[in-house]
Design a protein around this motif. Sequence first.
Motif, mmCIF file in Angstrom:
data_model
loop_
_atom_site.group_PDB
_atom_site.id
_atom_site.type_symbol
_atom_site.label_atom_id
_atom_site.label_comp_id
_atom_site.label_asym_id
_atom_site.label_seq_id
_atom_site.Cartn_x
_atom_site.Cartn_y
_atom_site.Cartn_z
ATOM 1 N N ASP A 1 33.606 30.988 51.593
ATOM 2 C CA ASP A 1 32.257 30.843 51.763
ATOM 3 C C ASP A 1 31.821 29.392 51.625
ATOM 4 O O ASP A 1 31.854 28.714 50.541
ATOM 5 C CB ASP A 1 31.598 31.710 50.577
ATOM 6 C CG ASP A 1 30.121 31.980 50.761
ATOM 7 O OD1 ASP A 1 29.530 30.860 51.409
ATOM 8 O OD2 ASP A 1 29.518 32.799 50.461
ATOM 9 N N ILE A 2 31.440 28.875 52.737
ATOM 10 C CA ILE A 2 31.239 27.280 52.784
ATOM 11 C C ILE A 2 29.997 27.087 52.065
ATOM 12 O O ILE A 2 29.990 26.081 51.367
ATOM 13 C CB ILE A 2 30.978 26.964 54.481
ATOM 14 C CG1 ILE A 2 32.405 27.007 54.843
ATOM 15 C CG2 ILE A 2 30.506 25.656 54.188
ATOM 16 C CD1 ILE A 2 32.377 26.660 56.482
ATOM 17 N N ALA A 3 28.837 28.076 52.212
ATOM 18 C CA ALA A 3 27.724 27.648 51.175
ATOM 19 C C ALA A 3 27.972 27.659 49.793
ATOM 20 O O ALA A 3 27.388 26.893 48.879
ATOM 21 C CB ALA A 3 26.690 28.741 51.411
ATOM 22 N N LYS A 4 28.939 28.303 49.422
ATOM 23 C CA LYS A 4 29.079 28.433 47.933
ATOM 24 C C LYS A 4 30.296 27.725 47.551
ATOM 25 O O LYS A 4 30.472 27.534 46.195
ATOM 26 C CB LYS A 4 29.333 29.977 47.452
ATOM 27 C CG LYS A 4 28.210 30.872 47.641
ATOM 28 C CD LYS A 4 28.705 32.111 47.198
ATOM 29 C CE LYS A 4 27.408 33.195 47.328
ATOM 30 N NZ LYS A 4 27.677 34.573 46.919
ATOM 31 N N ASN A 5 30.848 26.947 48.415
ATOM 32 C CA ASN A 5 31.965 26.034 48.065
ATOM 33 C C ASN A 5 33.345 26.790 47.485
ATOM 34 O O ASN A 5 33.787 26.438 46.332
ATOM 35 C CB ASN A 5 31.808 24.788 47.479
ATOM 36 C CG ASN A 5 31.867 23.710 48.274
ATOM 37 O OD1 ASN A 5 31.844 23.662 49.458
ATOM 38 N ND2 ASN A 5 32.045 22.556 47.858
ATOM 39 N N THR A 6 33.556 28.243 48.016
ATOM 40 C CA THR A 6 34.393 28.952 47.006
ATOM 41 C C THR A 6 35.643 29.692 48.199
ATOM 42 O O THR A 6 34.964 30.067 49.613
ATOM 43 C CB THR A 6 33.643 30.120 46.365
ATOM 44 O OG1 THR A 6 32.648 29.516 45.736
ATOM 45 C CG2 THR A 6 34.625 31.114 45.548
ATOM 46 N N VAL A 7 36.489 29.862 47.606
ATOM 47 C CA VAL A 7 37.646 30.120 48.305
ATOM 48 C C VAL A 7 38.126 31.557 47.397
ATOM 49 O O VAL A 7 37.950 31.618 46.294
ATOM 50 C CB VAL A 7 38.789 29.508 48.543
ATOM 51 C CG1 VAL A 7 39.991 30.273 49.259
ATOM 52 C CG2 VAL A 7 38.531 28.188 49.218
ATOM 53 N N TYR A 8 38.246 32.789 48.302
ATOM 54 C CA TYR A 8 38.500 33.830 47.697
ATOM 55 C C TYR A 8 39.954 34.264 48.156
ATOM 56 O O TYR A 8 40.543 34.166 49.199
ATOM 57 C CB TYR A 8 37.590 35.089 48.266
ATOM 58 C CG TYR A 8 36.108 34.669 47.875
ATOM 59 C CD1 TYR A 8 35.303 34.319 48.854
ATOM 60 C CD2 TYR A 8 35.472 34.777 46.493
ATOM 61 C CE1 TYR A 8 34.090 34.030 48.473
ATOM 62 C CE2 TYR A 8 34.263 34.749 46.214
ATOM 63 C CZ TYR A 8 33.583 34.037 47.462
ATOM 64 O OH TYR A 8 32.321 33.660 46.861
ATOM 65 N N LEU A 9 40.742 35.288 47.330
ATOM 66 C CA LEU A 9 41.715 36.047 47.638
ATOM 67 C C LEU A 9 41.539 37.373 47.405
ATOM 68 O O LEU A 9 41.586 37.796 46.107
ATOM 69 C CB LEU A 9 43.154 35.327 46.929
ATOM 70 C CG LEU A 9 44.333 36.022 47.447
ATOM 71 C CD1 LEU A 9 44.823 35.710 48.784
ATOM 72 C CD2 LEU A 9 45.517 35.515 46.329
ATOM 73 N N GLN A 10 41.410 38.180 48.342
ATOM 74 C CA GLN A 10 41.267 39.725 48.178
ATOM 75 C C GLN A 10 42.674 40.229 48.312
ATOM 76 O O GLN A 10 43.467 40.296 49.139
ATOM 77 C CB GLN A 10 40.499 40.268 49.036
ATOM 78 C CG GLN A 10 40.141 41.872 49.359
ATOM 79 C CD GLN A 10 39.575 42.084 48.130
ATOM 80 O OE1 GLN A 10 38.313 41.752 47.920
ATOM 81 N NE2 GLN A 10 39.840 43.331 47.394
ATOM 82 N N MET A 11 42.916 40.937 47.098
ATOM 83 C CA MET A 11 44.230 41.534 46.935
ATOM 84 C C MET A 11 44.015 43.240 46.756
ATOM 85 O O MET A 11 43.669 43.543 45.684
ATOM 86 C CB MET A 11 44.965 41.045 45.536
ATOM 87 C CG MET A 11 44.965 39.586 45.608
ATOM 88 S SD MET A 11 45.950 38.965 44.428
ATOM 89 C CE MET A 11 45.011 39.387 42.957
#
Length: 126
Positions: A73-83
Amino acid sequence: QVQLVESGGGLVQAGVSLRLSCAASGRTFSNYVMGWFRQGPGKEREFVAAIFWGAGDTYYADSMKGRFTISRDIAKNTVYLQMNSLKPDDTAVYYCAAGLFIGNLSIRSERAYAYWGQGTQVTVSS
């Protein structure tokens, strides 16, 4: 100073889903590749997935393809890993990493990443 802070780990039962987050700060990451690695008990750290921050291209370890999804999420500067469909073998400390991509190292290699988070524990019970 780049900071990566993981969250979302925990103790879960086999078969459920979990989403890890990595909050990134300290610079603009448009030319960076963001990766997830994991280290299980008694095992070496291994590549899980990576995403190019700018273009959004994604890459996965063969064993996780189809179950894990990396996104950002570029706006939140966050990377996610959905497992999804977690297994006891997924038990590990999961690390977020960031590296300036210049093309000389494989994004599946730890050497491509200069910055690392502290890790978040995921424990999957059978």
